[in-house]
Design a protein around this motif. Structure first.
Motif, PDB file in Angstrom:
ATOM      1  N   CYS A 152      58.453 100.467  43.693  1.00 34.70           N
ATOM      2  CA  CYS A 152      57.305 101.348  43.464  1.00 34.70           C
ATOM      3  C   CYS A 152      56.684 101.745  44.812  1.00 34.70           C
ATOM      4  N   PRO A 153      56.143 102.960  44.905  1.00 31.11           N
ATOM      5  CA  PRO A 153      55.636 103.455  46.202  1.00 31.11           C
ATOM      6  C   PRO A 153      54.556 102.586  46.831  1.00 31.11           C
ATOM      7  N   HIS A 154      53.754 101.875  45.998  1.00 36.92           N
ATOM      8  CA  HIS A 154      52.654 101.082  46.557  1.00 36.92           C
ATOM      9  C   HIS A 154      53.106  99.723  47.087  1.00 36.92           C
ATOM     10  N   ARG A 155      54.373  99.359  46.863  1.00 35.63           N
ATOM     11  CA  ARG A 155      54.843  98.044  47.318  1.00 35.63           C
ATOM     12  C   ARG A 155      55.034  98.041  48.840  1.00 35.63           C
ATOM     13  N   PRO A 156      54.925  96.882  49.498  1.00 38.54           N
ATOM     14  CA  PRO A 156      55.206  96.788  50.939  1.00 38.54           C
ATOM     15  C   PRO A 156      56.659  97.194  51.228  1.00 38.54           C
ATOM     16  N   TRP A 157      56.916  97.623  52.469  1.00 32.62           N
ATOM     17  CA  TRP A 157      58.258  98.134  52.761  1.00 32.62           C
ATOM     18  C   TRP A 157      59.366  97.104  52.550  1.00 32.62           C
ATOM     19  N   PRO A 158      59.172  95.781  52.809  1.00 30.67           N
ATOM     20  CA  PRO A 158      60.284  94.855  52.540  1.00 30.67           C
ATOM     21  C   PRO A 158      60.659  94.804  51.054  1.00 30.67           C
ATOM     22  N   ASP A 159      59.655  94.928  50.178  1.00 26.02           N
ATOM     23  CA  ASP A 159      59.952  94.950  48.743  1.00 26.02           C
ATOM     24  C   ASP A 159      60.830  96.156  48.417  1.00 26.02           C
ATOM     25  N   ARG A 160      60.428  97.316  48.922  1.00 27.65           N
ATOM     26  CA  ARG A 160      61.185  98.533  48.628  1.00 27.65           C
ATOM     27  C   ARG A 160      62.592  98.464  49.232  1.00 27.65           C
ATOM     28  N   GLN A 161      62.684  97.899  50.441  1.00 25.75           N
ATOM     29  CA  GLN A 161      64.002  97.757  51.077  1.00 25.75           C
ATOM     30  C   GLN A 161      64.950  96.928  50.218  1.00 25.75           C
ATOM     31  N   TRP A 162      64.481  95.745  49.797  1.00 27.37           N
ATOM     32  CA  TRP A 162      65.384  94.837  49.084  1.00 27.37           C
ATOM     33  C   TRP A 162      65.581  95.247  47.630  1.00 27.37           C
ATOM     34  N   GLY A 163      64.588  95.913  47.053  1.00 25.79           N
ATOM     35  CA  GLY A 163      64.802  96.491  45.728  1.00 25.79           C
ATOM     36  C   GLY A 163      65.888  97.547  45.762  1.00 25.79           C
ATOM     37  N   LEU A 164      65.857  98.404  46.792  1.00 28.97           N
ATOM     38  CA  LEU A 164      66.906  99.413  46.953  1.00 28.97           C
ATOM     39  C   LEU A 164      68.273  98.763  47.188  1.00 28.97           C
ATOM     40  N   CYS A 165      68.295  97.694  47.979  1.00 27.44           N
ATOM     41  CA  CYS A 165      69.572  97.009  48.247  1.00 27.44           C
ATOM     42  C   CYS A 165      70.200  96.501  46.948  1.00 27.44           C
ATOM     43  N   ILE A 166      69.364  96.009  46.037  1.00 25.04           N
ATOM     44  CA  ILE A 166      69.881  95.525  44.749  1.00 25.04           C
ATOM     45  C   ILE A 166      70.455  96.688  43.946  1.00 25.04           C
ATOM     46  N   PHE A 167      69.740  97.810  43.928  1.00 22.43           N
ATOM     47  CA  PHE A 167      70.273  98.974  43.213  1.00 22.43           C
ATOM     48  C   PHE A 167      71.502  99.557  43.923  1.00 22.43           C
ATOM     49  N   ASP A 168      71.573  99.428  45.250  1.00 21.42           N
ATOM     50  CA  ASP A 168      72.797  99.825  45.973  1.00 21.42           C
ATOM     51  C   ASP A 168      74.004  99.073  45.424  1.00 21.42           C
ATOM     52  N   LEU A 193      63.228  86.530  48.849  1.00 14.18           N
ATOM     53  CA  LEU A 193      63.634  87.767  48.168  1.00 14.18           C
ATOM     54  C   LEU A 193      65.006  88.234  48.658  1.00 14.18           C
ATOM     55  N   THR A 194      65.263  88.102  49.958  1.00 17.25           N
ATOM     56  CA  THR A 194      66.585  88.492  50.477  1.00 17.25           C
ATOM     57  C   THR A 194      67.683  87.628  49.861  1.00 17.25           C
ATOM     58  N   LYS A 195      67.359  86.364  49.567  1.00 15.54           N
ATOM     59  CA  LYS A 195      68.366  85.478  48.985  1.00 15.54           C
ATOM     60  C   LYS A 195      68.586  85.765  47.497  1.00 15.54           C
ATOM     61  N   VAL A 196      67.529  86.218  46.816  1.00 15.94           N
ATOM     62  CA  VAL A 196      67.714  86.721  45.450  1.00 15.94           C
ATOM     63  C   VAL A 196      68.698  87.891  45.482  1.00 15.94           C
ATOM     64  N   SER A 197      68.500  88.774  46.458  1.00 16.49           N
ATOM     65  CA  SER A 197      69.415  89.911  46.627  1.00 16.49           C
ATOM     66  C   SER A 197      70.840  89.443  46.921  1.00 16.49           C
ATOM     67  N   SER A 206      66.193  78.669  50.784  1.00 17.34           N
ATOM     68  CA  SER A 206      66.940  79.853  51.218  1.00 17.34           C
ATOM     69  C   SER A 206      68.384  79.500  51.527  1.00 17.34           C
ATOM     70  N   GLU A 207      68.607  78.318  52.110  1.00 11.88           N
ATOM     71  CA  GLU A 207      69.980  77.903  52.425  1.00 11.88           C
ATOM     72  C   GLU A 207      70.756  77.599  51.145  1.00 11.88           C
ATOM     73  N   ILE A 208      70.118  76.972  50.176  1.00 14.30           N
ATOM     74  CA  ILE A 208      70.785  76.675  48.901  1.00 14.30           C
ATOM     75  C   ILE A 208      71.168  77.974  48.196  1.00 14.30           C
ATOM     76  N   MET A 209      70.253  78.933  48.175  1.00 11.25           N
ATOM     77  CA  MET A 209      70.531  80.219  47.523  1.00 11.25           C
ATOM     78  C   MET A 209      71.664  80.961  48.228  1.00 11.25           C
ATOM     79  N   HIS A 210      71.628  80.942  49.545  1.00 11.37           N
ATOM     80  CA  HIS A 210      72.690  81.601  50.323  1.00 11.37           C
ATOM     81  C   HIS A 210      74.047  80.959  50.042  1.00 11.37           C
ATOM     82  N   SER A 211      74.079  79.636  50.011  1.00 14.44           N
ATOM     83  CA  SER A 211      75.333  78.931  49.764  1.00 14.44           C
ATOM     84  C   SER A 211      75.845  79.187  48.348  1.00 14.44           C
TER      85      SER A 211
END
Length: 719
Positions: free
Chosen positions: A495-511, A461-465, A389-394
């Motif tokens: 997708c509606p069936h995904r856990p809320w963190p997935d939907r949150q970070w998927g939306l952030c990418i589309f943002d 996933l947040t670091k992918v974002s 996560s630190e490598i991805m962030h950097s």
């Protein structure tokens, strides 16, 4: 009582001391405040008395640890409580504790001089450092009480047997300096620096196992934080030993089982079983010092910026190979110390680029080329999620520093494959966890472990974002063809069936796609627009916030194709804002993003909403204060409206100005107005214009509380 009972076996007393300290550490909130006041007072008094009377050195250390733990909890947890009476009790005990520590230090310093006994003094110095580190600015009144004696120890404890005491005292002084701040510490800064410089000058004569080395390395870094740019002059003295320590190469060995057993009693070796009666051994001596030195290099780069430029080349040549600090091609060591080395290496990369900016684009590009391939490869191969996560962030921060053009086609191809693999692994891991939940051995303990795994996956996933954010913000719509290989996976996240963190970070990418690639982003609207409108009313506040932010940037940056969807989104945003629990702690950030989105629609797409109808409601929702970035956006729009003399905002005969003053004052009180932002100056100018109007100024100020009036004055003084 067990601790105080000197007739009891020392082992029983030590166990009682350990248990008491653990109790204070793990269950302070549940236990200590429930005790009667007289019992609390007795505990404090007895601890301090036992420290002075105890004759067993090992017991003294444990009792000092208990006192320090109690002080940390009292200061850290309750010193800021609104209960004034308890504040006074905490303050009284803190004063009592600090003065007793000083008395003990003076007494034990005399014993050191007369008898040569030093162990208790070492423990007291450690306790003082711990209390100062926790108390921070609350330690200022006691600074002059301790500093002369501490400086005396550093100056005079030069014998070999006092090296540990001297090292701990150097640490204590630097922690106190950091706690009380530059203004207070400057009166002794010159003396302390000279003492450190003298020690550093003798550094080459120190033995490799001298305990002062690690204390000195950390102390220099704290002095850098205290002095800021003024520390640059000391780098020529500091950097040589620091680089030497950071360059330590641990001794390694490949041994059979018999050889390993023969060495097992040799302290400082760690072994990993390879199978086939072979083990891989690492001598850990010096690893802690190496880790600390690498972290200090990060500190210098962060604090000194361009002042560190002379050392960037040698540091980057040291740090890049440390991204793979495994010791052996087939063996990955997971000890905390080794992980910290890799984390420091990753953290240093964007900081070194920032330092190198002053040398011009050619030098900066050369440095980036040296680290880029290694960073991408490390993202693909790093097995530990914390380090990854630190490598991805950097890496994301590096792209933000370098900007458009920093990645070539080969980089994009490799990175795309890696990110695709990370997302596929994310989904696969979720499926595996669901299977484990159906297992007959599934229980609460298993679920706790699965939750930890899920938290790690979401953090990656947040670091992918983060990486995609940095790429979109640098490359804009040019990167969309490359992004299409990831598109199905990102769509799956929301997708509606995904856990809320997935939907949150998927939306952030589309943002980010909307914000940085509009109007070209509309090409992909079929994938995200309906979910975004739906999720603005989601049960998860994190998902609502991501959706609301997307609708706001859609209004701000989207093209004409987005206009009908702004109109459709408005009543959904208003519904969220006006819900009964909109301002609760868990919902406030999502609500403020909805308010900001409404403001952006009125500002950037005014023909899509009825501004005259919506504007009075929007004003009643202000100010924003939790989401600082969105607060700046709303204040900026408010300034636009005031400066254009908008009749709805000002009201007939400026009757709304007292309300506007209240909004500005509350924003200042909640630190939502950044004084270095142009918006702060605009708001201050609004206040100054009213200030010249006499009666209107008096009317506006009269309707503010004393705290609000003080906030208005603070804004005028600073902007």
């Amino acid at each position: 009582q067990a601790i105080r009972n000197t007739a009891a076996a020392e082992e029983a007393r030590q166990m009682a001391a350990v248990l008491l300290r653990r109790l204070l550490s793990s269950a302070f909130d549940e236990v200590y405040p429930t005790l009667p006041t007289d019992v609390q007072t007795a505990i404090k008094s007895e601890l301090l008395m036992i420290i002075q009377m105890e004759t067993q050195s090992s017991m003294r250390k444990k009792i000092c640890d208990i006192a320090a733990e109690l002080a940390r909890n009292l200061i850290g947890v309750y010193a800021n409580t609104v209960i004034i009476m308890f504040q006074k009790k905490v303050s009284t005990f803190f004063c009592f504790l600090v003065k007793h520590l000083h008395s003990i230090m003076v007494l034990k310093l005399q014993e050191l001089i007369q008898k040569g006994t030093k162990l208790v003094l070492e423990q007291v110095v450690t306790s003082i450092a711990s209390v100062a580190d926790t108390a921070e600015e609350k330690f200022v009144p006691y600074y002059d009480l301790f500093m002369p004696s501490l400086k005396h120890i550093v100056e005079n404890a030069v014998q070999k047997e006092l090296r540990l005491l001297r090292g701990k005292t150097i640490e204590c002084i630097s922690l106190i300096g950091l706690a009380v701040g530059k203004e207070k510490f400057m009166q002794d800064a010159s003396d302390v620096m000279q003492l450190l410089l003298k020690t550093q000058t003798d550094f080459s004569d120190m033995e490799d196992d001298d305990p002062q080395i690690s204390y000195m390395i950390s102390a220099w870094a704290r002095m850098c934080k205290i002095l800021g740019k003024e520390f640059q002059q000391y780098l020529p003295v500091v950097m040589g030993p620091l680089m030497k320590t950071a360059s330590i190469k641990p001794e390694v060995a490949l041994l059979d089982t018999q050889d390993m057993e023969n060495m097992s009693d040799d302290d400082g070796w760690e072994f990993v079983n390879l199978g086939d009666q072979q083990s891989f051994g690492i001598k850990t001596a010096g690893l802690e010092e190496k880790s600390t030195a690498c972290q200090m290099l990060v500190c210098y780069a962060k604090e000194l910026k361009e002042g560190f430029v002379e050392y960037t080349e040698q540091v980057v040549k040291l740090m890049v190979p440390l991204l793979k600090f495994y010791f052996h091609d087939d063996i990955l060591m997971f000890s905390l110390t080794i992980k910290r080395v890799r984390v420091a290496a990753a953290e240093s990369m964007p900081l070194l680029l920032e330092c190198a900016r002053v040398r011009g684009p050619e030098y900066l590009t050369q440095m980036w080329h040296f680290m880029c391939d290694a960073l991408i490869k490390a993202i693909g191969t790093e097995p530990d999620s914390d380090v990854l996560s630190e490598i991805m962030h950097s890496f994301a921060k590096c792209i933000e520093v370098m900007g458009d053009g920093c990645l070539n086609n080969e980089h994009f191809e490799e990175l795309g494959g890696i990110l695709k693999a990370k997302l596929e692994e994310h989904f696969k891991n979720q499926e595996l966890r669901q299977v484990k939940r159906q297992d007959e051995d599934y229980d609460e303990q298993v679920e706790e472990s699965l939750q930890d795994e899920d938290d790690n996956d979401v953090y990656i996933l947040t670091k992918v974002s983060d990486i995609l954010h940095s790429i979109f913000s640098s490359y804009k719509e040019k990167v969309l063809p490359w992004f299409e290989q990831l598109l199905p996976l990102i769509v799956n996240l929301i997708c509606p069936h995904r856990p809320w963190p997935d939907r949150q970070w998927g939306l952030c990418i589309f943002d980010d796609v909307i914000e940085h690639c509009s109007p070209a982003s509309f090409k992909y609207a079929e994938y995200f627009l309906r979910p975004m409108l739906q999720y603005v009313c989601d049960s998860s506040p994190e998902v609502r916030q991501a959706a609301a932010y997307g609708l706001g940037v859609m209004a701000q940056y989207g093209g004409d194709n987005y206009r009908p969807f702004c109109t459709e989104a408005l009543p959904l945003l208003v519904r969220v804002i006006q819900s009964a629990d909109a301002k609760t702690k868990e919902n406030i950030n999502a609500t403020e993003n909805c308010i900001s989105a409404v403001g952006k629609m009125m500002k950037f797409k005014p023909d899509c909403v009825n501004v005259e109808e919506v504007l009075p409601h929007w004003l009643s929702w202000l100010p924003l204060h939790e989401d600082k970035e969105e607060a700046v956006q709303t204040f900026s729009y408010l300034c636009d409206l005031i400066e254009s003399n908008h009749p709805i905002v000002l009201g007939p005969n400026n009757t709304n100005l007292p309300k506007i003053f209240s909004i500005i004052a509350d924003g200042e009180m909640h630190e939502a107005i950044k004084h270095d932002d142009p918006c702060a100056k605009r708001l201050a100018n609004v206040v100054r214009q009213v200030q010249t109007s006499g009666g209107l100024w008096t009317e506006c100020i009269a309707q503010l509380s004393p705290e609000q009036q003080a906030a208005i004055q603070e804004l005028l003084n600073s902007a």
